[in-house]
Design a protein around this motif. Sequence first.
Motif, PDB file in Angstrom:
ATOM      1  N   ALA A  96      26.639  21.691  41.430  1.00  0.00           N
ATOM      2  CA  ALA A  96      28.123  22.200  42.733  1.00  0.00           C
ATOM      3  C   ALA A  96      29.013  22.273  41.442  1.00  0.00           C
ATOM      4  CB  ALA A  96      28.239  20.936  43.592  1.00  0.00           C
ATOM      5  N   LEU A  97      28.949  21.782  40.458  1.00  0.00           N
ATOM      6  CA  LEU A  97      30.206  22.364  39.160  1.00  0.00           C
ATOM      7  C   LEU A  97      30.280  24.230  39.275  1.00  0.00           C
ATOM      8  CD1 LEU A  97      32.530  21.527  37.857  1.00  0.00           C
ATOM      9  CD2 LEU A  97      31.099  20.211  36.181  1.00  0.00           C
ATOM     10  N   PHE A  98      28.959  24.204  38.788  1.00  0.00           N
ATOM     11  CA  PHE A  98      28.880  25.802  38.743  1.00  0.00           C
ATOM     12  C   PHE A  98      29.041  26.631  38.815  1.00  0.00           C
ATOM     13  CE2 PHE A  98      25.384  28.913  38.365  1.00  0.00           C
ATOM     14  CZ  PHE A  98      25.747  29.695  37.504  1.00  0.00           C
ATOM     15  N   ILE A  99      29.093  26.373  40.626  1.00  0.00           N
ATOM     16  CA  ILE A  99      28.553  26.886  41.710  1.00  0.00           C
ATOM     17  C   ILE A  99      30.243  27.280  41.870  1.00  0.00           C
ATOM     18  CG2 ILE A  99      27.993  28.179  43.697  1.00  0.00           C
ATOM     19  CD1 ILE A  99      25.312  26.875  43.120  1.00  0.00           C
ATOM     20  N   GLY A 100      30.466  26.035  42.445  1.00  0.00           N
ATOM     21  CA  GLY A 100      32.360  25.657  42.190  1.00  0.00           C
ATOM     22  C   GLY A 100      32.815  26.851  41.296  1.00  0.00           C
ATOM     23  N   ARG A 101      32.750  25.924  40.328  1.00  0.00           N
ATOM     24  CA  ARG A 101      33.738  26.814  39.248  1.00  0.00           C
ATOM     25  C   ARG A 101      33.683  28.514  39.428  1.00  0.00           C
ATOM     26  NH1 ARG A 101      34.258  23.937  33.238  1.00  0.00           N
ATOM     27  NH2 ARG A 101      32.153  25.247  32.509  1.00  0.00           N
ATOM     28  N   ILE A 102      32.236  28.966  38.902  1.00  0.00           N
ATOM     29  CA  ILE A 102      32.640  30.313  38.961  1.00  0.00           C
ATOM     30  C   ILE A 102      33.001  30.773  40.079  1.00  0.00           C
ATOM     31  CG2 ILE A 102      30.444  30.697  37.760  1.00  0.00           C
ATOM     32  CD1 ILE A 102      28.749  31.502  40.132  1.00  0.00           C
ATOM     33  N   ILE A 103      32.846  30.636  41.389  1.00  0.00           N
ATOM     34  CA  ILE A 103      33.807  31.153  42.811  1.00  0.00           C
ATOM     35  C   ILE A 103      35.444  30.664  42.371  1.00  0.00           C
ATOM     36  CG2 ILE A 103      33.662  30.411  45.108  1.00  0.00           C
ATOM     37  CD1 ILE A 103      31.022  29.487  45.414  1.00  0.00           C
ATOM     38  N   PHE A 104      35.979  29.875  42.522  1.00  0.00           N
ATOM     39  CA  PHE A 104      36.828  29.533  42.022  1.00  0.00           C
ATOM     40  C   PHE A 104      37.389  30.464  40.970  1.00  0.00           C
ATOM     41  CE2 PHE A 104      40.811  27.854  40.468  1.00  0.00           C
ATOM     42  CZ  PHE A 104      41.917  27.661  41.759  1.00  0.00           C
ATOM     43  N   ASP A 105      36.609  31.157  39.597  1.00  0.00           N
ATOM     44  CA  ASP A 105      36.883  31.843  38.894  1.00  0.00           C
ATOM     45  C   ASP A 105      37.414  32.915  39.139  1.00  0.00           C
ATOM     46  OD1 ASP A 105      38.238  33.046  36.063  1.00  0.00           O
ATOM     47  OD2 ASP A 105      35.954  32.661  34.568  1.00  0.00           O
ATOM     48  N   TYR A 106      36.332  33.209  39.859  1.00  0.00           N
ATOM     49  CA  TYR A 106      36.432  35.202  40.486  1.00  0.00           C
ATOM     50  C   TYR A 106      37.372  35.096  41.915  1.00  0.00           C
ATOM     51  CZ  TYR A 106      34.737  38.329  43.467  1.00  0.00           C
ATOM     52  OH  TYR A 106      34.693  39.739  44.617  1.00  0.00           O
ATOM     53  N   LEU A 107      37.969  34.068  42.262  1.00  0.00           N
ATOM     54  CA  LEU A 107      39.130  34.373  43.075  1.00  0.00           C
ATOM     55  C   LEU A 107      40.481  34.152  42.246  1.00  0.00           C
ATOM     56  CD1 LEU A 107      38.173  31.291  45.410  1.00  0.00           C
ATOM     57  CD2 LEU A 107      37.898  33.407  45.876  1.00  0.00           C
ATOM     58  N   HIS A 108      40.441  33.524  40.958  1.00  0.00           N
ATOM     59  CA  HIS A 108      41.934  33.919  40.308  1.00  0.00           C
ATOM     60  C   HIS A 108      41.668  35.648  40.066  1.00  0.00           C
ATOM     61  CE1 HIS A 108      43.939  33.294  36.328  1.00  0.00           C
ATOM     62  NE2 HIS A 108      44.655  32.274  36.458  1.00  0.00           N
ATOM     63  N   LEU A 109      40.501  35.830  39.696  1.00  0.00           N
ATOM     64  CA  LEU A 109      40.640  37.128  38.601  1.00  0.00           C
ATOM     65  C   LEU A 109      40.964  38.315  40.310  1.00  0.00           C
ATOM     66  CD1 LEU A 109      39.564  38.693  36.449  1.00  0.00           C
ATOM     67  CD2 LEU A 109      36.568  39.162  37.540  1.00  0.00           C
ATOM     68  N   ASN A 110      39.786  37.949  41.035  1.00  0.00           N
ATOM     69  CA  ASN A 110      40.790  39.313  42.149  1.00  0.00           C
ATOM     70  C   ASN A 110      41.713  38.995  43.020  1.00  0.00           C
ATOM     71  OD1 ASN A 110      38.115  41.526  41.854  1.00  0.00           O
ATOM     72  ND2 ASN A 110      37.403  39.486  41.609  1.00  0.00           N
ATOM     73  N   PHE A 111      42.366  37.018  43.303  1.00  0.00           N
ATOM     74  CA  PHE A 111      43.444  37.516  44.472  1.00  0.00           C
ATOM     75  C   PHE A 111      44.723  37.333  43.362  1.00  0.00           C
ATOM     76  CE2 PHE A 111      39.666  37.256  46.454  1.00  0.00           C
ATOM     77  CZ  PHE A 111      40.281  37.827  47.823  1.00  0.00           C
ATOM     78  N   GLU A 112      45.739  37.553  44.321  1.00  0.00           N
ATOM     79  CA  GLU A 112      46.994  36.806  43.146  1.00  0.00           C
ATOM     80  C   GLU A 112      46.989  35.023  43.044  1.00  0.00           C
ATOM     81  OE1 GLU A 112      50.497  38.543  45.479  1.00  0.00           O
ATOM     82  OE2 GLU A 112      49.730  40.565  44.760  1.00  0.00           O
ATOM     83  N   GLU A 113      47.731  34.654  42.764  1.00  0.00           N
ATOM     84  CA  GLU A 113      48.073  32.692  42.329  1.00  0.00           C
ATOM     85  C   GLU A 113      48.200  32.487  43.794  1.00  0.00           C
ATOM     86  OE1 GLU A 113      50.361  30.004  39.764  1.00  0.00           O
ATOM     87  OE2 GLU A 113      49.650  31.343  38.754  1.00  0.00           O
ATOM     88  N   LYS A 114      49.729  32.750  43.948  1.00  0.00           N
ATOM     89  CA  LYS A 114      50.226  32.450  45.347  1.00  0.00           C
ATOM     90  C   LYS A 114      49.120  32.220  46.616  1.00  0.00           C
ATOM     91  CE  LYS A 114      52.008  37.027  47.480  1.00  0.00           C
ATOM     92  NZ  LYS A 114      53.295  37.229  47.498  1.00  0.00           N
TER      93      LYS A 114
END
Length: 341
Positions: free
Chosen positions: A137-155
């Motif tokens: 869960a930690l591995f998958i969850g963190r790479i998903i969040f990292d992907y979101l951070h990379l492709n979307f604006e912070e807001k």
Amino acid sequence: MEKRRIEWVDCAKGIAIILVIIGHTVNNGKYGSNLRGMIFSFHMPLFFILSCMTFKCSENVEQYKEKTIRAFKHLVTPAICVFGLEIIIECSRNINLLFDLNYWKQEAYCLLFASGVEVEFNGFKVRGIGIPWFFFALFIGRIIFDYLHLNFEEKQLGILSAIICTIGIFFGNTQWLPFSLDIALAIMPFFYCGYKLKKVDVKHWALKKLFIWSIVWISTLYITFPDYNNWTYLELAMRRYNLFPICYLTAVAGTMMVIEFSVLMCNKLNKIVKPIMYVGKNSLYLLCIHAMEYNWYKIWYIENHQFYSAIKRTIVDLLIFIVFMCVRNIINKKVRKDVSL
């Protein structure tokens, strides 16, 4: 150059991993059930929040690929090793399992779902993998969040985290997904909290904030867990999201309470909490040891004495952890010496 560690983070992780061991032991009667509920209300979210707080998000696709590979080696590989060791030990006790196709089918499904508890899939009951669910869960969850951070604006991260969390909770209430993916989706808000926590000065007014967060934690926990006979608090492995999103607020408040307490401990009693910081720094190793401890169950278990069992269990796990770390350090020194030669 080695990245300088944040002492209060290690202290908080050290406290949390010890609480994990205690929480897995006490569950009977009013006092045992209440203590378990208090611990479970925030102990796993704390690790997710602090994990993202100390994690540097990727700045480009290449970094994302590198971080994903490193995270896989750091998180998924140990989980698979623990799973493999369990199979080896079980087969050594019953050699006939090596030739039992149903056994291997069961283990294949167990690894596929990587659920902390038993899963029912298409009429087939799949045994839980146990504690290693956390690593997946930690591995998958963190790479998903990292992907979101990379492709979307912070807001946009907060809204996206809430939407993805809702999807994860939906699947948690209907059909659990492989590799604990539904939990990985459900914990997005915790990663977002960890991400925002980077910009917060937790050391400022630590005592005052400890008091405030404690009040919030106690108040919201009482709402979600009013009766010790019913386990209505947040329990991720069981996919219990009672009174969502209040249970998430409880988890965040409990985490912040431990964080502020850790800040105070590191400021006032730094030398005394050094061992706790060391445990926190290497908490994933202790978690792996804790996952294997059914093999020495008879050493720490005291019938009809859950609190004594919890103390003894913690001590036994810590002793094995110390031996493991000593052996690991000796091996690492020898490897470094051989490389230098």
